[in-house]
Design a protein around this motif. Structure first.
Motif, PDB file in Angstrom:
ATOM      1  N   LEU A 181     -13.940   5.279  -2.460  1.00 11.26           N
ATOM      2  CA  LEU A 181     -12.496   5.012  -2.457  1.00 11.26           C
ATOM      3  C   LEU A 181     -11.729   6.201  -3.048  1.00 11.26           C
ATOM      4  N   GLU A 182     -12.194   6.724  -4.159  1.00 11.96           N
ATOM      5  CA  GLU A 182     -11.539   7.888  -4.771  1.00 11.96           C
ATOM      6  C   GLU A 182     -11.504   9.056  -3.786  1.00 11.96           C
ATOM      7  N   THR A 183     -12.619   9.273  -3.093  1.00  8.73           N
ATOM      8  CA  THR A 183     -12.699  10.382  -2.135  1.00  8.73           C
ATOM      9  C   THR A 183     -11.712  10.193  -0.992  1.00  8.73           C
ATOM     10  N   ALA A 184     -11.595   8.947  -0.500  1.00  8.28           N
ATOM     11  CA  ALA A 184     -10.676   8.659   0.599  1.00  8.28           C
ATOM     12  C   ALA A 184      -9.220   8.879   0.180  1.00  8.28           C
ATOM     13  N   MET A 186       0.808  -1.219   0.000  1.00  7.76           N
ATOM     14  CA  MET A 186       0.000   0.000   0.000  1.00  7.76           C
ATOM     15  C   MET A 186       0.846   1.277   0.000  1.00  7.76           C
ATOM     16  N   LYS A 187       2.158   1.161   0.043  1.00 12.10           N
ATOM     17  CA  LYS A 187       2.989   2.359   0.052  1.00 12.10           C
ATOM     18  C   LYS A 187       2.716   3.244  -1.156  1.00 12.10           C
ATOM     19  N   LYS A 188       2.324   2.613  -2.269  1.00  7.64           N
ATOM     20  CA  LYS A 188       2.103   3.398  -3.476  1.00  7.64           C
ATOM     21  C   LYS A 188       0.932   4.373  -3.316  1.00  7.64           C
ATOM     22  N   VAL A 189       0.025   4.087  -2.370  1.00  4.80           N
ATOM     23  CA  VAL A 189      -1.084   4.993  -2.131  1.00  4.80           C
ATOM     24  C   VAL A 189      -0.572   6.355  -1.707  1.00  4.80           C
ATOM     25  N   LEU A 190       0.572   6.384  -1.036  1.00  9.05           N
ATOM     26  CA  LEU A 190       1.111   7.624  -0.497  1.00  9.05           C
ATOM     27  C   LEU A 190       2.006   8.352  -1.498  1.00  9.05           C
ATOM     28  N   GLU A 231      -7.411   0.618   2.445  1.00 13.34           N
ATOM     29  CA  GLU A 231      -7.349  -0.845   2.256  1.00 13.34           C
ATOM     30  C   GLU A 231      -8.730  -1.470   2.417  1.00 13.34           C
ATOM     31  N   GLN A 232      -9.488  -0.986   3.419  1.00 15.38           N
ATOM     32  CA  GLN A 232     -10.820  -1.527   3.636  1.00 15.38           C
ATOM     33  C   GLN A 232     -11.725  -1.283   2.426  1.00 15.38           C
ATOM     34  N   LEU A 233     -11.667  -0.092   1.882  1.00 14.27           N
ATOM     35  CA  LEU A 233     -12.514   0.209   0.720  1.00 14.27           C
ATOM     36  C   LEU A 233     -12.058  -0.556  -0.516  1.00 14.27           C
ATOM     37  N   ALA A 234     -10.738  -0.632  -0.723  1.00 14.15           N
ATOM     38  CA  ALA A 234     -10.215  -1.359  -1.887  1.00 14.15           C
ATOM     39  C   ALA A 234     -10.541  -2.839  -1.806  1.00 14.15           C
ATOM     40  N   ASN A 235     -10.642  -3.358  -0.572  1.00 15.17           N
ATOM     41  CA  ASN A 235     -10.964  -4.769  -0.358  1.00 15.17           C
ATOM     42  C   ASN A 235     -12.388  -4.922   0.170  1.00 15.17           C
ATOM     43  N   VAL A 255      -3.052  -2.485  -4.782  1.00 14.75           N
ATOM     44  CA  VAL A 255      -3.804  -3.096  -3.683  1.00 14.75           C
ATOM     45  C   VAL A 255      -4.130  -4.543  -4.008  1.00 14.75           C
ATOM     46  N   ASP A 256      -4.522  -5.261  -2.972  1.00 18.79           N
ATOM     47  CA  ASP A 256      -4.850  -6.676  -3.154  1.00 18.79           C
ATOM     48  C   ASP A 256      -6.237  -6.870  -3.760  1.00 18.79           C
TER      49      ASP A 256
END
Length: 902
Positions: free
Chosen positions: A47-50, A1-5, A65-69, A32-33
């Motif tokens: 998810l986009e908003t988060a 998930m580092k790429k999210v940042l 992660e919760q939204l992506a999964n 993401v997984d």
């Protein structure tokens, strides 16, 4: 998930020489997984908003992660955040929220903070739509007379809104007589996509909102996520706090086939409401898909989405597609459509026939061809009745038990009738109120034009409406009047008594005004069970008119039909609706328009220029501009005002150190059954003279004719706390069978008003609890239902189940929601409300949804039972321990100011 940042999740969209940065869900999918491409459209937007609002603290990696999964985590009851793009108020709920914001400035000032910092952090629009009352109807002067009285009655409120308009940044107000908040939102305020500023320059993202009215989900029909929240939640959001809620399940609702000839969008919406309420979808998202979407218009979709609170869902979402984009074009908002379409297509957020169907929690389906004409009532919007069964259903309801939504009367009541002075008779089942009202249906040209065509054919045949039927039209926007005029249909409606009486919610929110004096006298003197038929979305007891016990929802053309018939004791499928000028029987089928007739009128007379003309000066008019307004960042409170008072919440002692004491030795204020609505808890309509609120206003020398209604008085907590649980139809088991806002003061056994009993309890520092059944707090997202409960001194509400918004509002006011375990309730546990209740194992170390024991003390011995604490997230726990959302936001704001100054 580092790429999210990292910058990897951001991309650039080029259009007409301009570049816009955006969160690229396709890039995120590789980081993401979960499989983002198969997420429901609504979850993708969350998810986009988060990701866009990621800050590592309030919105962190775990949330993303919760939204992506979502598929794997949807039932783990974990909280997720949401930061909407904007907030929408109507005046009944918006003005008290602004009062709280103005009060917050006072508290910041008292504590030495910077009051100029107390502003909405995101755009806020308020539409004044709940204040018009249909006192005048059925004549050409009705509109101007009602508007004049509205301004006269609400001058104090409107002066306050004008001050807010000038004092707060990021705030706009739409003056009275422009329409209903949700229709104005659909036709004008909503945007195909939002363009903002970011560190990288212009950015692009989906429009989204929350609104302080439960019918905010109407905007879901155009592909925009949004839902209703309480005013206290909206205040937190507009002050920069994310909204937190438990990850929703998403039910896929497949539509296929086509509606039969003669079936309206209203029939479809009421059918879906019945099916989904029966299934049970409280707190869930409904996401529509399937080929059937191509067979219903955008305004049909909006009609269905509007009813989400009635079927219990948080949203009824229709993904963005060509139908949505065409609607933006057709209503004069096409400038951003090419950019929006490119954005949604690049994100996998644009529905087409070739789109992959998302993975849902579960899937249900409806064949549109099985939908038939119907109404819903007489007490709840989910109780649909096929048109052919209406006569029988009403007659059976007369003697059916109250617990089965009947009236518990003797069958002889069916023969009740009274002769009026003009020799007309009103009888059991007579329609005394017929109203084309509410955004649900007036936003839909197909049903409005159908109503006009029914009127036109009726006039041509010589049909007339009985004089005892009060008829009105209160459209959700001025565009409706324009196209009815252009089509020549408004004249026909007027000929049978339907004149434009105002632009606002009116009858749908209880502002139906008085009936004819002789009709009211006949009903009162003979306890006559009469009816209303309206094209609204709510028909709860006591809401539409205090004298009308049976209220039915139906399409606008059916409202016209029942007005002509003058009774609900008629089978419109087989019995004549009336007789022509040649004394020949006229049936409903003789005046019902075909789809081709409706479509021909629509294509000829509904043009985008109508929308552009009507909305070009939406925020200002001559009357509004003439209202005097005070200057300054602090509001100049008027001690003599009976409408606007500084809110008491910050002056109340914070209770985070005393929660243990709050929930000990509680006495029952009310013992209630199932389906207690926010209308039961905090009425919006008529203020009776002899009620606690009426007596208060009389003491302040307010004339009875100027009482206005509870909704308009929501800026004055003295009125509202006195009206809490003051609905004339509420049934409290402690009130010895007396209907209305009464209870037993347990120390003496005396029956008195709920307010008077609560006042006596407060004087002796007695903690209070409310005990209820299933679906507690259904209906409008009415923050005063929670505020009033708090101000009465109630520390906890114990129910079998809660409606989502009201549970959240209780937490937001520091009132503890508790839920019986499955299969248990007051009856199974032998509770009669005379006991003393204490929570014996809830400390300040509270966890979400923990189970606790309640000690029950009564003369014959003590007992215990276990309940669930309905604090559904860590944020809920924080709010509760801090004494509510407002205290939490204030403390965060003051801390931020201290950090800035240091």
């Amino acid at each position: 998930m580092k790429k999210v940042l990292t910058e990897d999740v951001f991309d650039v969209l080029s259009m007409n020489g301009n570049e816009y940065s955006f969160v690229n869900l396709n890039t995120l999918d590789k980081s993401v997984d979960g499989n983002i491409s198969l997420l429901p459209y609504s979850i993708k937007i969350l998810l986009e908003t988060a990701v866009r609002n990621f800050d590592g603290k309030y919105i962190n990696i775990e949330h993303i992660e919760q939204l992506a999964n979502w598929k794997e985590q949807q039932r783990l009851e974990r909280e997720i955040p949401f930061k909407p793009s904007r907030i929408l108020f109507q005046d009944f709920t918006g003005i008290p929220a602004l009062v709280d914001l103005a009060t917050m400035r006072e508290e910041v000032n008292r504590k030495g903070g910077d009051i100029a910092e107390v502003n909405p952090q995101i755009p806020v629009d308020l539409v004044i739509d709940h204040s018009v009352i249909v006192d005048n109807s059925g004549n050409v002067n009705s509109l101007s007379a009602n508007l004049h009285k509205e301004y006269e009655q609400n001058n104090e409120r409107y002066r306050f809104v004008k001050w807010a308009q000038n004092s707060f940044r990021n705030f706009r107000a739409v003056p009275p007589s422009n329409g209903i908040v949700h229709q104005v939102n659909l036709e004008y305020l909503a945007s195909p996509v939002r363009v903002g500023d970011s560190e990288k320059g212009p950015s692009i993202y989906p429009d989204s909102l929350v609104g302080t009215d439960s019918h905010t989900p109407m905007i879901n029909g155009i592909g925009i996520i949004g839902w209703g929240v309480g005013g206290i939640e909206a205040e937190a959001a507009m002050l920069g706090q994310p909204l937190y809620f438990v990850m929703p399940e998403v039910v896929g609702y497949k539509l296929h086939g086509k509606l039969q000839e003669g079936v309206t969008a209203t029939d479809l919406a009421l059918t879906i409401t019945n099916l989904l309420r029966t299934k049970g979808v409280v707190g869930k998202y409904i996401e529509f898909f399937g080929d059937g979407l191509d067979n219903i218009s955008l305004t049909d979709r909006a009609t269905i989405a509007n009813m989400a609170p009635e079927y219990g869902a948080t949203m009824g979402y229709f993904p963005v597609d060509h139908v949505a984009m065409n609607y933006f074009e057709e209503t004069g908002r096409g400038d951003l459509v090419p950019l929006a379409k490119a954005y949604y297509e690049s994100q996998g957020l644009y529905r087409s026939k070739d789109s992959v169907v998302p993975e849902f929690t579960e899937t249900i389906e409806l064949d549109l061809s099985i939908v038939e004409p119907l109404l819903a009532g007489p007490k709840r919007p989910q109780d649909s009745i096929p048109l052919a069964n209406m006569k029988l259903e009403f007659e059976q309801a007369i003697s059916a038990p109250i617990a089965q939504r009947g009236y518990g009367l003797e069958e002889k009541e069916l023969n009740n009738k009274v002769q009026l002075n003009n020799e007309e008779e009103i009888k059991t089942g007579s329609v005394v109120l017929a109203a084309i009202s509410s955004c649900t249906n007036t936003s839909n040209p197909s049903v409005m034009i159908a109503a006009g065509l029914v009127a036109k054919k009726a006039v041509e045949l010589g049909l007339k409406k009985p004089s005892f039927v009060k008829s009105s039209i209160t459209p959700g926007s001025r565009v409706v009047t324009k196209y009815l005029e252009k089509a020549g249909l408004l004249t026909s409606l007027e000929e049978i008594g339907f004149f434009i009486d105002g632009y606002g919610c009116a009858t749908c929110c209880g502002n139906s005004g008085a009936l004819d004096i002789s009709v009211e006298k006949a009903i009162k003197d003979n306890n006559l069970l009469v009816s209303s038929v309206l094209s609204g979305n709510r028909n709860f007891e006591g809401r539409i008119h205090p004298l009308i016990k049976a209220n039915y929802l139906g399409s606008p053309p059916l409202v016209v039909a029942y007005a002509l018939a003058g009774t609900v004791r008629i089978d419109l499928s087989n019995e004549p609706i009336g007789f022509s000028k040649d004394n020949e029987a006229v049936y409903l089928k003789d005046i019902w328009p075909s789809s081709d007739e409706i479509n021909k009128v629509m294509s000829s007379h509904i043009k985008k220029e109508l929308f552009q003309e009507e909305y070009q000066s939406i925020f200002e008019n001559e009357t509004w501009s003439s209202i005097p307004v005070s200057e300054g960042l602090l509001y100049q409170w008027d001690d003599k005002s009976t409408y606007i008072k500084e809110a008491p919440y910050f002056k109340e002692q914070k209770t985070n150190d005393n929660k243990e004491l709050d929930i000990k030795k509680m006495k029952t204020l009310l013992l209630l059954k199932d389906s207690i609505t926010t209308d039961h808890i905090s009425p919006a309509g008529h203020i009776p003279l002899k009620s606690p609120a009426g007596l208060y206003l009389a003491e302040k020398e307010v004339n009875v004719r100027d009482f206005n209604n509870y909704g308009a008085r929501r800026g004055n907590h003295h009125v509202m706390v006195r009206g809490t649980f003051g609905n004339i139809r509420i049934r409290n088991e402690l009130a010895n069978g007396i209907e209305g806002g009464f209870t037993k003061y347990l120390p003496t056994g005396e029956i008195m008003s709920v307010f008077d009993a609560a006042t006596k309890y407060k004087e002796s520092e007695q903690n209070l609890i409310i005990i209820a059944g299933k679906e507690y707090g259904t209906g409008s997202s009415r923050d005063w239902a929670a505020k009033g409960t708090f101000l009465l001194g109630v520390k906890a509400v114990l129910a079998e189940s809660f409606e989502r918004i009201h549970r959240s509002n209780l937490v937001g006011m520091g009132v503890l929601p508790l839920q019986f375990k499955e299969g248990e309730n007051a009856e199974t546990l032998g509770l009669d409300g005379t006991e003393t209740y204490s929570i014996i194992d809830l400390g300040n170390d509270i966890s979400a949804k923990q189970k606790v024991r309640i000690l029950v003390e009564k003369e014959e011995g003590n007992s215990e039972f276990e309940v669930i604490v309905r604090l559904d997230s860590k944020i809920d726990v924080e709010y509760y321990l801090n004494g509510g959302i407002l205290h939490t936001v204030l403390e965060n704001m003051l801390d931020g100011m201290k950090e800035k100054s240091s």
